[in-house]
Write a protein that holds these residues in place. Structure first.
Motif, PDB file in Angstrom:
ATOM      1  N   ASN A 170       2.771  -6.975   5.091  1.00 34.36           N
ATOM      2  CA  ASN A 170       3.636  -6.810   5.322  1.00 34.36           C
ATOM      3  C   ASN A 170       4.708  -6.501   4.268  1.00 34.36           C
ATOM      4  O   ASN A 170       5.533  -5.735   3.953  1.00 34.36           O
ATOM      5  CB  ASN A 170       4.258  -7.962   6.716  1.00 34.36           C
ATOM      6  CG  ASN A 170       3.312  -8.631   7.567  1.00 34.36           C
ATOM      7  OD1 ASN A 170       2.745  -9.704   7.299  1.00 34.36           O
ATOM      8  ND2 ASN A 170       3.443  -7.438   8.523  1.00 34.36           N
ATOM      9  N   ASP A 171       4.267  -7.722   2.982  1.00 33.66           N
ATOM     10  CA  ASP A 171       5.395  -7.771   1.788  1.00 33.66           C
ATOM     11  C   ASP A 171       4.187  -6.346   1.149  1.00 33.66           C
ATOM     12  O   ASP A 171       5.364  -5.186   0.744  1.00 33.66           O
ATOM     13  CB  ASP A 171       4.591  -8.813   0.666  1.00 33.66           C
ATOM     14  CG  ASP A 171       5.100 -10.099   1.834  1.00 33.66           C
ATOM     15  OD1 ASP A 171       6.027 -10.108   1.675  1.00 33.66           O
ATOM     16  OD2 ASP A 171       4.353 -10.436   1.124  1.00 33.66           O
ATOM     17  N   TYR A 172       3.600  -5.842   1.474  1.00 31.90           N
ATOM     18  CA  TYR A 172       3.146  -4.392   0.633  1.00 31.90           C
ATOM     19  C   TYR A 172       3.641  -3.318   1.357  1.00 31.90           C
ATOM     20  O   TYR A 172       4.082  -2.541   0.706  1.00 31.90           O
ATOM     21  CB  TYR A 172       1.909  -4.216   0.496  1.00 31.90           C
ATOM     22  CG  TYR A 172       1.259  -2.814   0.611  1.00 31.90           C
ATOM     23  CD1 TYR A 172       1.167  -2.428  -0.635  1.00 31.90           C
ATOM     24  CD2 TYR A 172       0.761  -2.339   1.730  1.00 31.90           C
ATOM     25  CE1 TYR A 172       0.216  -1.023  -0.574  1.00 31.90           C
ATOM     26  CE2 TYR A 172       0.378  -0.726   1.702  1.00 31.90           C
ATOM     27  CZ  TYR A 172      -0.167   0.308  -0.002  1.00 31.90           C
ATOM     28  OH  TYR A 172      -0.339   1.045   0.073  1.00 31.90           O
ATOM     29  N   GLU A 173       3.874  -3.178   2.911  1.00 32.63           N
ATOM     30  CA  GLU A 173       4.399  -2.256   3.903  1.00 32.63           C
ATOM     31  C   GLU A 173       6.141  -1.780   3.270  1.00 32.63           C
ATOM     32  O   GLU A 173       6.319  -1.701   3.084  1.00 32.63           O
ATOM     33  CB  GLU A 173       4.583  -2.556   4.682  1.00 32.63           C
ATOM     34  CG  GLU A 173       2.710  -2.118   5.174  1.00 32.63           C
ATOM     35  CD  GLU A 173       2.157  -2.559   6.836  1.00 32.63           C
ATOM     36  OE1 GLU A 173       3.469  -3.248   7.139  1.00 32.63           O
ATOM     37  OE2 GLU A 173       1.197  -2.178   7.179  1.00 32.63           O
ATOM     38  N   ALA A 174       6.967  -3.580   3.048  1.00 30.67           N
ATOM     39  CA  ALA A 174       8.140  -3.399   2.619  1.00 30.67           C
ATOM     40  C   ALA A 174       8.389  -2.753   1.266  1.00 30.67           C
ATOM     41  O   ALA A 174       9.250  -2.339   0.968  1.00 30.67           O
ATOM     42  CB  ALA A 174       8.336  -4.752   2.628  1.00 30.67           C
ATOM     43  N   ALA A 175       7.167  -3.115   0.033  1.00 35.20           N
ATOM     44  CA  ALA A 175       7.388  -2.129  -1.229  1.00 35.20           C
ATOM     45  C   ALA A 175       7.227  -1.059  -1.095  1.00 35.20           C
ATOM     46  O   ALA A 175       8.463   0.033  -1.472  1.00 35.20           O
ATOM     47  CB  ALA A 175       6.866  -2.562  -1.924  1.00 35.20           C
ATOM     48  N   LEU A 176       6.359  -0.645  -0.170  1.00 33.84           N
ATOM     49  CA  LEU A 176       6.311   1.118  -0.030  1.00 33.84           C
ATOM     50  C   LEU A 176       7.184   1.555   0.804  1.00 33.84           C
ATOM     51  O   LEU A 176       7.936   2.755   0.338  1.00 33.84           O
ATOM     52  CB  LEU A 176       4.603   1.157   1.191  1.00 33.84           C
ATOM     53  CG  LEU A 176       3.705   2.678   0.994  1.00 33.84           C
ATOM     54  CD1 LEU A 176       3.909   2.605  -0.348  1.00 33.84           C
ATOM     55  CD2 LEU A 176       3.624   2.480   2.121  1.00 33.84           C
ATOM     56  N   ILE A 177       7.220   1.211   1.900  1.00 30.54           N
ATOM     57  CA  ILE A 177       8.819   1.583   2.834  1.00 30.54           C
ATOM     58  C   ILE A 177       9.971   2.267   1.472  1.00 30.54           C
ATOM     59  O   ILE A 177      10.664   3.551   1.584  1.00 30.54           O
ATOM     60  CB  ILE A 177       8.940   0.965   3.695  1.00 30.54           C
ATOM     61  CG1 ILE A 177       7.702   0.850   4.951  1.00 30.54           C
ATOM     62  CG2 ILE A 177      10.699   1.459   4.031  1.00 30.54           C
ATOM     63  CD1 ILE A 177       7.763   0.469   5.940  1.00 30.54           C
ATOM     64  N   ASN A 178      10.026   1.022   0.857  1.00 29.61           N
ATOM     65  CA  ASN A 178      11.791   1.182  -0.054  1.00 29.61           C
ATOM     66  C   ASN A 178      11.045   1.626  -1.565  1.00 29.61           C
ATOM     67  O   ASN A 178      11.850   1.585  -2.212  1.00 29.61           O
ATOM     68  CB  ASN A 178      12.320   0.148  -0.170  1.00 29.61           C
ATOM     69  CG  ASN A 178      12.562  -0.853   0.749  1.00 29.61           C
ATOM     70  OD1 ASN A 178      14.016  -0.139   1.150  1.00 29.61           O
ATOM     71  ND2 ASN A 178      12.332  -1.883   1.970  1.00 29.61           N
ATOM     72  N   GLY A 179      10.224   2.557  -1.481  1.00 27.18           N
ATOM     73  CA  GLY A 179       9.662   2.835  -3.282  1.00 27.18           C
ATOM     74  C   GLY A 179       9.649   2.230  -4.683  1.00 27.18           C
ATOM     75  O   GLY A 179       9.992   2.929  -5.391  1.00 27.18           O
ATOM     76  N   ILE A 180       8.740   1.386  -3.824  1.00 24.01           N
ATOM     77  CA  ILE A 180       8.833  -0.426  -4.990  1.00 24.01           C
ATOM     78  C   ILE A 180       7.555  -0.296  -5.198  1.00 24.01           C
ATOM     79  O   ILE A 180       7.029  -0.399  -4.903  1.00 24.01           O
ATOM     80  CB  ILE A 180      10.127  -0.899  -5.200  1.00 24.01           C
ATOM     81  CG1 ILE A 180       9.893  -2.466  -4.071  1.00 24.01           C
ATOM     82  CG2 ILE A 180      11.756  -1.217  -5.258  1.00 24.01           C
ATOM     83  CD1 ILE A 180      10.497  -3.263  -4.152  1.00 24.01           C
ATOM     84  N   SER A 181       7.362  -0.807  -6.484  1.00 22.27           N
ATOM     85  CA  SER A 181       6.418  -1.471  -6.790  1.00 22.27           C
ATOM     86  C   SER A 181       6.158  -2.409  -5.953  1.00 22.27           C
ATOM     87  O   SER A 181       6.940  -3.625  -6.241  1.00 22.27           O
ATOM     88  CB  SER A 181       6.214  -1.162  -8.412  1.00 22.27           C
ATOM     89  OG  SER A 181       6.232  -0.295  -9.069  1.00 22.27           O
ATOM     90  N   PHE A 182       4.155  -3.248  -5.870  1.00 20.64           N
ATOM     91  CA  PHE A 182       4.107  -3.826  -5.559  1.00 20.64           C
ATOM     92  C   PHE A 182       3.483  -5.099  -6.569  1.00 20.64           C
ATOM     93  O   PHE A 182       2.163  -4.505  -6.618  1.00 20.64           O
ATOM     94  CB  PHE A 182       3.534  -3.644  -3.594  1.00 20.64           C
ATOM     95  CG  PHE A 182       2.850  -5.158  -3.422  1.00 20.64           C
ATOM     96  CD1 PHE A 182       3.507  -5.831  -2.778  1.00 20.64           C
ATOM     97  CD2 PHE A 182       1.710  -4.908  -3.416  1.00 20.64           C
ATOM     98  CE1 PHE A 182       2.935  -6.628  -1.999  1.00 20.64           C
ATOM     99  CE2 PHE A 182       0.584  -6.323  -2.359  1.00 20.64           C
ATOM    100  CZ  PHE A 182       1.175  -6.897  -1.910  1.00 20.64           C
ATOM    101  N   PHE A 183       2.803  -5.822  -6.294  1.00 22.40           N
ATOM    102  CA  PHE A 183       2.102  -7.024  -7.113  1.00 22.40           C
ATOM    103  C   PHE A 183       1.784  -8.071  -6.008  1.00 22.40           C
ATOM    104  O   PHE A 183       2.819  -8.908  -5.099  1.00 22.40           O
ATOM    105  CB  PHE A 183       2.751  -7.676  -8.234  1.00 22.40           C
ATOM    106  CG  PHE A 183       3.057  -6.728  -9.291  1.00 22.40           C
ATOM    107  CD1 PHE A 183       2.100  -6.992 -10.599  1.00 22.40           C
ATOM    108  CD2 PHE A 183       3.922  -6.234  -9.116  1.00 22.40           C
ATOM    109  CE1 PHE A 183       2.020  -6.291 -11.508  1.00 22.40           C
ATOM    110  CE2 PHE A 183       4.264  -4.959 -10.288  1.00 22.40           C
ATOM    111  CZ  PHE A 183       3.144  -4.985 -11.435  1.00 22.40           C
ATOM    112  N   GLY A 184       0.415  -8.000  -5.662  1.00 19.86           N
ATOM    113  CA  GLY A 184      -0.185  -8.875  -4.428  1.00 19.86           C
ATOM    114  C   GLY A 184      -0.654  -9.984  -5.254  1.00 19.86           C
ATOM    115  O   GLY A 184      -1.091 -10.193  -6.511  1.00 19.86           O
ATOM    116  N   PHE A 185      -0.160 -10.953  -4.316  1.00 19.86           N
ATOM    117  CA  PHE A 185      -0.921 -12.271  -5.010  1.00 19.86           C
ATOM    118  C   PHE A 185      -1.082 -13.348  -3.891  1.00 19.86           C
ATOM    119  O   PHE A 185      -0.671 -13.425  -2.871  1.00 19.86           O
ATOM    120  CB  PHE A 185       0.728 -12.964  -5.955  1.00 19.86           C
ATOM    121  CG  PHE A 185       0.165 -14.850  -6.075  1.00 19.86           C
ATOM    122  CD1 PHE A 185      -0.059 -15.111  -7.026  1.00 19.86           C
ATOM    123  CD2 PHE A 185       1.258 -15.220  -5.609  1.00 19.86           C
ATOM    124  CE1 PHE A 185       0.058 -15.765  -7.962  1.00 19.86           C
ATOM    125  CE2 PHE A 185       0.809 -17.042  -5.956  1.00 19.86           C
ATOM    126  CZ  PHE A 185       0.220 -17.228  -7.172  1.00 19.86           C
TER     127      PHE A 185
END
Length: 211
Positions: A170-185
């Motif tokens: 869900n964090d990844y999807e929030a970043a993707l939808i808003n066009g910002i980079s995602f870092f998983g942890f």
């Protein structure tokens, strides 16, 4: 150059997922164990979603029953009291993350965007003495996609200068939808989503162009 970091809370700043498992088991103690265990799988796979959504999901998708908004609120309040009592202990803070936050406090603007209920989230951050590091601390019932969007719009941040760090799809999807980079942890299943941090010390190297 990254200037803004959005942090998820549970599993990134606070090692709270086992306690949240305990909380859901407690509020759903009158239901069959099999249904509760099935729900906990969903809960752990969707860490970024709010408890309001998860309580409704448990009823409608697992129990195949209807539940009113008032009943959801009663469960959510009971859950919140358990969390407030359990999660104010600083031993649950993830030291790797906290060390990065403290060390780089002057280098970045921090925001928390969480699936946790907002009043409870702010209460915990204050009790844990970490609220001072964050420009804002935002939680549910507003969904994470909108939390990120609202902050980006309000602060007029550039998307290319903003990143989100989270431990769930869900964090990844929030970043993707808003066009910002995602870092998983803290969740190996995210290793094929954006960039992945085995340790926060690696983030310093990435942001400084050394990795």
């Amino acid at each position: 150059m990254v200037k803004v970091i959005f942090f998820d809370f549970d599993g990134v700043i606070l090692d709270s997922m086992p306690i949240r498992d305990y909380g859901f088991k407690k509020i759903f103690k009158e239901f069959p164990q099999k249904e509760v265990e099935d729900f906990l799988v969903y809960h752990n796979n969707n860490g970024g979603l709010s408890r309001f959504h998860k309580i409704e999901y448990f009823y409608t998708n697992i129990l195949k029953k209807t539940i009113s908004e008032k009943e959801i609120e009663i469960y959510a309040n009971e859950f919140s009291e358990i969390m407030k009592n359990e999660l104010i202990n600083k031993k649950y803070l993830i030291s790797d993350t906290l060390n990065f936050i403290r060390k780089n406090n002057d280098n970045f603007i921090y925001h928390i965007v969480s699936g946790s209920e907002q009043k409870e989230l702010r209460f915990l951050c204050k009790k844990l003495d970490i609220d001072k590091y964050f420009k804002s601390i935002e939680g549910s019932p507003t969904v994470k996609n909108d939390l990120v969007k609202n902050i980006l719009d309000k602060e007029k941040y550039k998307k290319e200068e903003s990143i989100l760090i989270g431990d769930s799809i869900n964090d990844y999807e929030a970043a993707l939808i808003n066009g910002i980079s995602f870092f998983g942890f803290n969740n190996a299943s995210l290793k094929d989503k954006g960039q992945y941090l085995d340790r926060f010390i690696n983030l310093e190297g990435i942001l400084n162009g050394k990795l």
